[in-house]
Design a protein around this motif. Sequence first.
Motif, mmCIF file in Angstrom:
data_model
loop_
_atom_site.group_PDB
_atom_site.id
_atom_site.type_symbol
_atom_site.label_atom_id
_atom_site.label_comp_id
_atom_site.label_asym_id
_atom_site.label_seq_id
_atom_site.Cartn_x
_atom_site.Cartn_y
_atom_site.Cartn_z
ATOM 1 N N PHE A 56 0.566 -1.161 -0.221
ATOM 2 C CA PHE A 56 -0.079 -0.148 0.320
ATOM 3 C C PHE A 56 1.204 0.684 0.229
ATOM 4 O O PHE A 56 0.694 2.291 -0.676
ATOM 5 C CB PHE A 56 -1.239 0.200 1.850
ATOM 6 C CG PHE A 56 -1.653 0.832 1.378
ATOM 7 C CD1 PHE A 56 -2.859 1.848 0.756
ATOM 8 C CD2 PHE A 56 -1.072 1.681 2.450
ATOM 9 C CE1 PHE A 56 -3.119 2.700 0.866
ATOM 10 C CE2 PHE A 56 -1.642 3.583 2.375
ATOM 11 C CZ PHE A 56 -2.671 3.630 1.897
ATOM 12 N N THR A 57 2.057 1.607 0.905
ATOM 13 C CA THR A 57 2.489 2.867 0.412
ATOM 14 C C THR A 57 3.475 3.293 -0.149
ATOM 15 O O THR A 57 3.607 4.026 -1.494
ATOM 16 C CB THR A 57 3.802 2.234 2.157
ATOM 17 O OG1 THR A 57 3.108 1.617 3.352
ATOM 18 C CG2 THR A 57 4.767 3.272 2.038
ATOM 19 N N GLN A 58 4.299 1.461 -1.082
ATOM 20 C CA GLN A 58 4.429 1.269 -2.018
ATOM 21 C C GLN A 58 3.330 1.933 -3.843
ATOM 22 O O GLN A 58 4.165 2.781 -4.460
ATOM 23 C CB GLN A 58 4.912 0.113 -2.344
ATOM 24 C CG GLN A 58 6.171 -0.319 -1.816
ATOM 25 C CD GLN A 58 7.222 -1.905 -2.029
ATOM 26 O OE1 GLN A 58 7.043 -2.258 -3.255
ATOM 27 N NE2 GLN A 58 8.132 -1.477 -1.584
ATOM 28 N N CYS A 59 2.524 2.015 -3.021
ATOM 29 C CA CYS A 59 2.223 2.381 -4.228
ATOM 30 C C CYS A 59 1.099 3.647 -4.268
ATOM 31 O O CYS A 59 1.349 4.139 -5.543
ATOM 32 C CB CYS A 59 0.478 1.287 -3.927
ATOM 33 S SG CYS A 59 -0.638 1.503 -4.743
ATOM 34 N N THR A 60 0.986 3.624 -3.128
ATOM 35 C CA THR A 60 0.761 6.079 -2.760
ATOM 36 C C THR A 60 2.180 6.145 -3.069
ATOM 37 O O THR A 60 2.074 7.502 -3.831
ATOM 38 C CB THR A 60 0.114 5.963 -1.506
ATOM 39 O OG1 THR A 60 1.510 5.713 -0.533
ATOM 40 C CG2 THR A 60 -0.757 5.494 -0.536
ATOM 41 N N LYS A 65 4.524 10.054 -7.097
ATOM 42 C CA LYS A 65 5.427 10.391 -8.549
ATOM 43 C C LYS A 65 5.134 10.098 -9.900
ATOM 44 O O LYS A 65 5.683 11.007 -10.429
ATOM 45 C CB LYS A 65 6.608 9.357 -8.528
ATOM 46 C CG LYS A 65 7.377 9.375 -6.853
ATOM 47 C CD LYS A 65 9.254 8.461 -7.195
ATOM 48 C CE LYS A 65 9.553 9.307 -5.197
ATOM 49 N NZ LYS A 65 10.093 8.664 -5.313
ATOM 50 N N ASN A 66 4.395 9.447 -9.815
ATOM 51 C CA ASN A 66 3.571 9.161 -11.245
ATOM 52 C C ASN A 66 2.999 11.098 -11.286
ATOM 53 O O ASN A 66 3.001 10.778 -12.954
ATOM 54 C CB ASN A 66 3.006 7.989 -11.446
ATOM 55 C CG ASN A 66 3.698 6.476 -11.784
ATOM 56 O OD1 ASN A 66 4.700 6.657 -12.626
ATOM 57 N ND2 ASN A 66 2.246 5.438 -11.896
ATOM 58 N N ALA A 67 2.602 11.104 -10.585
ATOM 59 C CA ALA A 67 1.689 12.815 -10.816
ATOM 60 C C ALA A 67 2.733 14.229 -11.115
ATOM 61 O O ALA A 67 2.105 15.038 -10.681
ATOM 62 C CB ALA A 67 0.719 13.124 -10.115
ATOM 63 N N SER A 68 3.917 13.358 -10.916
ATOM 64 C CA SER A 68 5.108 14.633 -10.109
ATOM 65 C C SER A 68 4.794 15.705 -9.532
ATOM 66 O O SER A 68 5.389 15.985 -8.757
ATOM 67 C CB SER A 68 5.217 15.596 -11.865
ATOM 68 O OG SER A 68 5.137 15.127 -13.039
ATOM 69 N N CYS A 69 4.375 14.279 -8.016
ATOM 70 C CA CYS A 69 4.503 14.933 -6.764
ATOM 71 C C CYS A 69 5.142 14.032 -5.639
ATOM 72 O O CYS A 69 5.830 13.417 -6.326
ATOM 73 C CB CYS A 69 3.041 14.818 -6.312
ATOM 74 S SG CYS A 69 1.343 15.685 -7.131
ATOM 75 N N PHE A 70 5.460 15.334 -4.637
ATOM 76 C CA PHE A 70 7.287 14.442 -3.769
ATOM 77 C C PHE A 70 6.086 13.595 -3.285
ATOM 78 O O PHE A 70 4.772 13.823 -3.315
ATOM 79 C CB PHE A 70 7.015 16.214 -2.590
ATOM 80 C CG PHE A 70 8.028 16.858 -3.424
ATOM 81 C CD1 PHE A 70 9.505 16.579 -3.853
ATOM 82 C CD2 PHE A 70 7.651 18.112 -4.114
ATOM 83 C CE1 PHE A 70 10.531 17.110 -4.225
ATOM 84 C CE2 PHE A 70 8.743 19.044 -4.466
ATOM 85 C CZ PHE A 70 10.091 18.496 -4.550
#
Length: 135
Positions: A56-60, A65-70
Amino acid sequence: MTLGFTGACQRTNVCNESLMLEKLPACGKFFEDMMKKVDSKKWCNLTEFIMYYDNFTQCTEHEAKNASCFWPNPLTEGFITGIHKQFFSNCTSEKVHWEDPPDEILITLILIPVMLTCAMITLVVWCSKRSDILV
């Protein structure tokens, strides 16, 4: 674009929060499906579901990161907090009641360092008076 340390232009991506918020529920759904496999009485025992929580943590993190967010960021933290409230709201940590050891043990634990300190001081003073031994 920004100018990097090497003088080359670096492309900076703006965080696409709406994309991230659109994708995060899939992580939560997967975690929820996995937690259904665990007996609800064991939800407070991390060893029972640590792999699911790690996924779950890795998914979030992946979706952020795919959305270019930290990652973490306030939006993902809020989402994770919601998952925690859903599954772990009844997992309160019991306060450990500390007690002093019995007097015999306590006195021993206090006296040993005091006696060792006195012995070391005595040894240092005795050796300093006998300077002929050191030469």
